[in-house]
Enzyme design. Structure first.
Site, PDB file in Angstrom:
ATOM      1  N   TYR A 145      11.882  -8.625   2.632  1.00 46.62           N
ATOM      2  CA  TYR A 145      10.461  -8.369   2.375  1.00 46.62           C
ATOM      3  C   TYR A 145      10.201  -7.064   1.630  1.00 46.62           C
ATOM      4  O   TYR A 145       9.059  -6.691   1.408  1.00 46.62           O
ATOM      5  CB  TYR A 145       9.683  -8.363   3.699  1.00 46.62           C
ATOM      6  CG  TYR A 145      10.303  -7.484   4.757  1.00 46.62           C
ATOM      7  CD1 TYR A 145      10.085  -6.110   4.777  1.00 46.62           C
ATOM      8  CD2 TYR A 145      11.150  -8.026   5.721  1.00 46.62           C
ATOM      9  CE1 TYR A 145      10.671  -5.302   5.729  1.00 46.62           C
ATOM     10  CE2 TYR A 145      11.744  -7.223   6.677  1.00 46.62           C
ATOM     11  CZ  TYR A 145      11.503  -5.864   6.672  1.00 46.62           C
ATOM     12  OH  TYR A 145      12.092  -5.069   7.616  1.00 46.62           O
ATOM     13  N   GLY A 146      11.256  -6.348   1.214  1.00 44.99           N
ATOM     14  CA  GLY A 146      11.063  -5.056   0.548  1.00 44.99           C
ATOM     15  C   GLY A 146      11.994  -4.902  -0.638  1.00 44.99           C
ATOM     16  O   GLY A 146      11.983  -5.706  -1.567  1.00 44.99           O
ATOM     17  N   THR A 147      12.840  -3.869  -0.599  1.00 47.05           N
ATOM     18  CA  THR A 147      13.697  -3.546  -1.740  1.00 47.05           C
ATOM     19  C   THR A 147      14.817  -4.558  -1.960  1.00 47.05           C
ATOM     20  O   THR A 147      15.503  -4.498  -2.978  1.00 47.05           O
ATOM     21  CB  THR A 147      14.323  -2.150  -1.574  1.00 47.05           C
ATOM     22  OG1 THR A 147      15.210  -2.153  -0.465  1.00 47.05           O
ATOM     23  CG2 THR A 147      13.251  -1.077  -1.424  1.00 47.05           C
ATOM     24  N   LEU A 148      15.004  -5.494  -1.029  1.00 45.49           N
ATOM     25  CA  LEU A 148      16.014  -6.535  -1.193  1.00 45.49           C
ATOM     26  C   LEU A 148      15.451  -7.797  -1.845  1.00 45.49           C
ATOM     27  O   LEU A 148      16.203  -8.733  -2.130  1.00 45.49           O
ATOM     28  CB  LEU A 148      16.637  -6.887   0.163  1.00 45.49           C
ATOM     29  CG  LEU A 148      17.556  -5.814   0.730  1.00 45.49           C
ATOM     30  CD1 LEU A 148      17.836  -6.065   2.203  1.00 45.49           C
ATOM     31  CD2 LEU A 148      18.859  -5.745  -0.060  1.00 45.49           C
ATOM     32  N   GLU A 155      20.527  -1.230   6.121  1.00 48.74           N
ATOM     33  CA  GLU A 155      19.422  -1.173   7.078  1.00 48.74           C
ATOM     34  C   GLU A 155      19.718  -0.273   8.274  1.00 48.74           C
ATOM     35  O   GLU A 155      18.890  -0.141   9.167  1.00 48.74           O
ATOM     36  CB  GLU A 155      19.063  -2.586   7.559  1.00 48.74           C
ATOM     37  CG  GLU A 155      18.717  -3.558   6.445  1.00 48.74           C
ATOM     38  CD  GLU A 155      17.456  -3.201   5.670  1.00 48.74           C
ATOM     39  OE1 GLU A 155      16.851  -2.134   5.918  1.00 48.74           O
ATOM     40  OE2 GLU A 155      17.073  -3.983   4.800  1.00 48.74           O
TER      41      GLU A 155
END
Length: 145
Positions: A18-21, A90
């Site tokens: 849901y972000g930088t991935l 993470e």
């Protein structure tokens, strides 16, 4: 709704990001580009997205809360290596009380329909409490908007 995968299925779980991935983002390009067999938009119910220092945090929330992201199917030949790289990114180690995130199996809703069990990195309890008290929720639950 959190659940654990059935014995022997862990290697086959896709990952909800849901972000930088997410595709097109920096950590996707660095760690995952060319190493997935499928990528599709999806939603996660029961979570709220909070602003972080250059990346978001997902926190468990009531079922009506939804965040947007992508469901990634990791290359089977590199699955263990990729999951280990994601865990390291993470800051997740199984059972470590210092974790910022916990990797949990959750039901995800691909935009194409159906429900898929996937790994999701959610803020660990101590961080989640702080975010609920002091954090800034991202409107619409989509970090890219």
């Amino acid at each position: 709704m959190s659940s654990q995968p059935e014995p022997g299925t862990a290697e086959r779980l896709p990952v909800f990001v849901y972000g930088t991935l997410r595709p097109g983002q920096g950590n996707h390009r660095r760690l995952l580009a060319g190493r997935t067999t499928a990528e599709e938009p999806a939603r996660l119910r029961g979570a709220v997205l909070y602003a972080g220092p250059g990346y978001p945090y997902a926190v468990s929330a009531p079922a009506e809360s939804v965040i947007r992201g992508d469901l990634l199917t990791l290359s089977p030949a590199r699955y263990a290596e990729l999951l280990a790289a994601l865990d390291e990114l993470e800051g997740y180690a199984p059972g470590d009380p210092r974790n910022l995130y916990e990797r949990v199996a959750r039901e995800v809703l691909p935009d194409g329909g159906g429900t898929v069990l996937a790994w999701v990195y959610l803020a660990a309890d101590r961080l989640a409490r702080r975010l609920r008290d002091e954090g800034t929720p991202l409107p619409g639950g989509d970090w890219l908007r």
